[in-house]
Write a protein that holds these residues in place. Structure first.
Motif, PDB file in Angstrom:
ATOM      1  N   TRP A   1       0.827  -1.203   0.000  1.00  0.00           N
ATOM      2  CA  TRP A   1       0.000   0.000   0.000  1.00  0.00           C
ATOM      3  C   TRP A   1       0.860   1.251   0.000  1.00  0.00           C
ATOM      4  O   TRP A   1       0.587   2.205  -0.722  1.00  0.00           O
ATOM      5  CB  TRP A   1      -0.907   0.012   1.222  1.00  0.00           C
ATOM      6  CG  TRP A   1      -2.164  -0.778   1.080  1.00  0.00           C
ATOM      7  CD1 TRP A   1      -2.612  -1.442  -0.018  1.00  0.00           C
ATOM      8  CD2 TRP A   1      -3.138  -0.979   2.096  1.00  0.00           C
ATOM      9  NE1 TRP A   1      -3.794  -2.057   0.255  1.00  0.00           N
ATOM     10  CE2 TRP A   1      -4.145  -1.794   1.542  1.00  0.00           C
ATOM     11  CE3 TRP A   1      -3.255  -0.594   3.414  1.00  0.00           C
ATOM     12  CZ2 TRP A   1      -5.260  -2.182   2.261  1.00  0.00           C
ATOM     13  CZ3 TRP A   1      -4.356  -0.976   4.131  1.00  0.00           C
ATOM     14  CH2 TRP A   1      -5.357  -1.767   3.563  1.00  0.00           C
TER      15      TRP A   1
ATOM     16  N   HIS B   1       3.976   1.633  -0.983  1.00  0.00           N
ATOM     17  CA  HIS B   1       4.695   1.761  -2.249  1.00  0.00           C
ATOM     18  C   HIS B   1       3.766   2.285  -3.338  1.00  0.00           C
ATOM     19  O   HIS B   1       4.109   3.216  -4.078  1.00  0.00           O
ATOM     20  CB  HIS B   1       5.273   0.404  -2.645  1.00  0.00           C
ATOM     21  CG  HIS B   1       6.282   0.478  -3.732  1.00  0.00           C
ATOM     22  ND1 HIS B   1       7.590   0.159  -3.536  1.00  0.00           N
ATOM     23  CD2 HIS B   1       6.180   0.831  -5.030  1.00  0.00           C
ATOM     24  CE1 HIS B   1       8.250   0.324  -4.674  1.00  0.00           C
ATOM     25  NE2 HIS B   1       7.409   0.725  -5.596  1.00  0.00           N
ATOM     26  N   THR B   2       2.597   1.691  -3.436  1.00  0.00           N
ATOM     27  CA  THR B   2       1.635   2.124  -4.453  1.00  0.00           C
ATOM     28  C   THR B   2       1.218   3.572  -4.234  1.00  0.00           C
ATOM     29  O   THR B   2       1.139   4.363  -5.191  1.00  0.00           O
ATOM     30  CB  THR B   2       0.401   1.208  -4.436  1.00  0.00           C
ATOM     31  OG1 THR B   2       0.830  -0.138  -4.629  1.00  0.00           O
ATOM     32  CG2 THR B   2      -0.590   1.591  -5.508  1.00  0.00           C
ATOM     33  N   ALA B   3       0.949   3.944  -2.994  1.00  0.00           N
ATOM     34  CA  ALA B   3       0.504   5.311  -2.709  1.00  0.00           C
ATOM     35  C   ALA B   3       1.595   6.329  -3.000  1.00  0.00           C
ATOM     36  O   ALA B   3       1.316   7.408  -3.539  1.00  0.00           O
ATOM     37  CB  ALA B   3       0.066   5.411  -1.256  1.00  0.00           C
ATOM     38  N   SER B   4       2.830   6.027  -2.661  1.00  0.00           N
ATOM     39  CA  SER B   4       3.906   6.998  -2.894  1.00  0.00           C
ATOM     40  C   SER B   4       4.188   7.174  -4.389  1.00  0.00           C
ATOM     41  O   SER B   4       4.395   8.290  -4.861  1.00  0.00           O
ATOM     42  CB  SER B   4       5.174   6.585  -2.158  1.00  0.00           C
ATOM     43  OG  SER B   4       5.646   5.354  -2.646  1.00  0.00           O
ATOM     44  N   VAL B   5       4.161   6.103  -5.132  1.00  0.00           N
ATOM     45  CA  VAL B   5       4.375   6.209  -6.578  1.00  0.00           C
ATOM     46  C   VAL B   5       3.203   6.939  -7.238  1.00  0.00           C
ATOM     47  O   VAL B   5       3.395   7.778  -8.126  1.00  0.00           O
ATOM     48  CB  VAL B   5       4.585   4.807  -7.203  1.00  0.00           C
ATOM     49  CG1 VAL B   5       4.559   4.872  -8.714  1.00  0.00           C
ATOM     50  CG2 VAL B   5       5.892   4.216  -6.715  1.00  0.00           C
ATOM     51  N   ALA B   6       1.990   6.658  -6.796  1.00  0.00           N
ATOM     52  CA  ALA B   6       0.816   7.342  -7.361  1.00  0.00           C
ATOM     53  C   ALA B   6       0.849   8.832  -7.051  1.00  0.00           C
ATOM     54  O   ALA B   6       0.524   9.659  -7.919  1.00  0.00           O
ATOM     55  CB  ALA B   6      -0.460   6.720  -6.811  1.00  0.00           C
ATOM     56  N   ALA B   7       1.247   9.200  -5.834  1.00  0.00           N
ATOM     57  CA  ALA B   7       1.323  10.621  -5.481  1.00  0.00           C
ATOM     58  C   ALA B   7       2.392  11.337  -6.301  1.00  0.00           C
ATOM     59  O   ALA B   7       2.185  12.472  -6.763  1.00  0.00           O
ATOM     60  CB  ALA B   7       1.606  10.773  -3.990  1.00  0.00           C
TER      61      ALA B   7
ATOM     62  N   THR C   1       3.519  10.481  -9.303  1.00  0.00           N
ATOM     63  CA  THR C   1       3.063  10.559 -10.688  1.00  0.00           C
ATOM     64  C   THR C   1       1.974  11.618 -10.853  1.00  0.00           C
ATOM     65  O   THR C   1       1.967  12.374 -11.827  1.00  0.00           O
ATOM     66  CB  THR C   1       2.540   9.185 -11.153  1.00  0.00           C
ATOM     67  OG1 THR C   1       3.584   8.225 -10.976  1.00  0.00           O
ATOM     68  CG2 THR C   1       2.128   9.218 -12.603  1.00  0.00           C
ATOM     69  N   THR C   2       1.054  11.683  -9.894  1.00  0.00           N
ATOM     70  CA  THR C   2      -0.012  12.683  -9.950  1.00  0.00           C
ATOM     71  C   THR C   2       0.568  14.098  -9.880  1.00  0.00           C
ATOM     72  O   THR C   2       0.139  14.994 -10.619  1.00  0.00           O
ATOM     73  CB  THR C   2      -1.009  12.460  -8.805  1.00  0.00           C
ATOM     74  OG1 THR C   2      -1.543  11.140  -8.911  1.00  0.00           O
ATOM     75  CG2 THR C   2      -2.138  13.470  -8.852  1.00  0.00           C
TER      76      THR C   2
ATOM     77  N   ASN D   1       2.119  14.913 -13.263  1.00  0.00           N
ATOM     78  CA  ASN D   1       1.120  15.096 -14.324  1.00  0.00           C
ATOM     79  C   ASN D   1       0.327  16.382 -14.143  1.00  0.00           C
ATOM     80  O   ASN D   1      -0.024  17.047 -15.127  1.00  0.00           O
ATOM     81  CB  ASN D   1       0.182  13.900 -14.405  1.00  0.00           C
ATOM     82  CG  ASN D   1       0.878  12.675 -14.962  1.00  0.00           C
ATOM     83  OD1 ASN D   1       1.913  12.783 -15.622  1.00  0.00           O
ATOM     84  ND2 ASN D   1       0.314  11.515 -14.689  1.00  0.00           N
TER      85      ASN D   1
ATOM     86  N   VAL E   1      10.224   9.489  -5.686  1.00  0.00           N
ATOM     87  CA  VAL E   1       9.738   8.637  -4.612  1.00  0.00           C
ATOM     88  C   VAL E   1      10.899   8.413  -3.656  1.00  0.00           C
ATOM     89  O   VAL E   1      12.029   8.218  -4.078  1.00  0.00           O
ATOM     90  CB  VAL E   1       9.228   7.293  -5.183  1.00  0.00           C
ATOM     91  CG1 VAL E   1       8.794   6.371  -4.072  1.00  0.00           C
ATOM     92  CG2 VAL E   1       8.105   7.528  -6.164  1.00  0.00           C
TER      93      VAL E   1
END
Length: 133
Positions: free
Chosen positions: A71, A73-79, A81-82, A85, A95
């Motif tokens: 969770w 890892h996914t959240a930090s990469v998504a933040a 990338t967001t 963008n 990250v």
């Protein structure tokens, strides 16, 4: 989602502490005299209930650490990338690789502890079966 990661991390720390306390109760080496009168160092087996509880605690802790790190890892990469963008290329984000590496190392150590306790339990059980026959 951040609350779940924090709750899981606290649970992992608590279960790891319980595992350490249980591992501290394992008997150590001591000397006894054999039939010929010479001193022999002996390490008795730990009790089965202690091994089973430590094995369950470390296995549960490693599973919770895996979920928590996935969770995080996914959240930090998504933040990251967001942020990139939404900034249309003007914002650069990284990250925290060190933080993620420390989290994955923590999971790996908990998994290694769980595997070692499972191997110890199976070894003691097989030795008990061999000596009973």
């Amino acid at each position: 989602m951040a609350d779940n990661v924090i709750n899981f991390s606290i649970a992992v720390i608590a279960l790891a502490f319980i595992t350490i306390l249980l591992l501290a109760t394992f008997p150590g080496w001591h000397e006894e005299q054999n039939d010929s009168g010479s001193d022999v160092e002996i390490k008795p087996f730990p009790s089965r209930p202690v091994i089973v509880i430590a094995m369950a605690a470390s296995t549960l802790a490693s599973m919770l650490a895996l979920v928590s790190m996935m969770w995080q890892h996914t959240a930090s990469v998504a933040a990251a990338t967001t942020a990139q963008n939404l900034g249309y290329g003007t914002v650069r984000s990284d990250v925290g690789a060190t933080a993620l590496a420390l989290g994955w190392v923590g999971f790996a150590l908990m998994a290694l502890t769980a595997i070692a306790l499972i191997v110890m339990y199976m070894s003691i059980r097989s030795m008990d079966q061999l000596t009973d026959e």
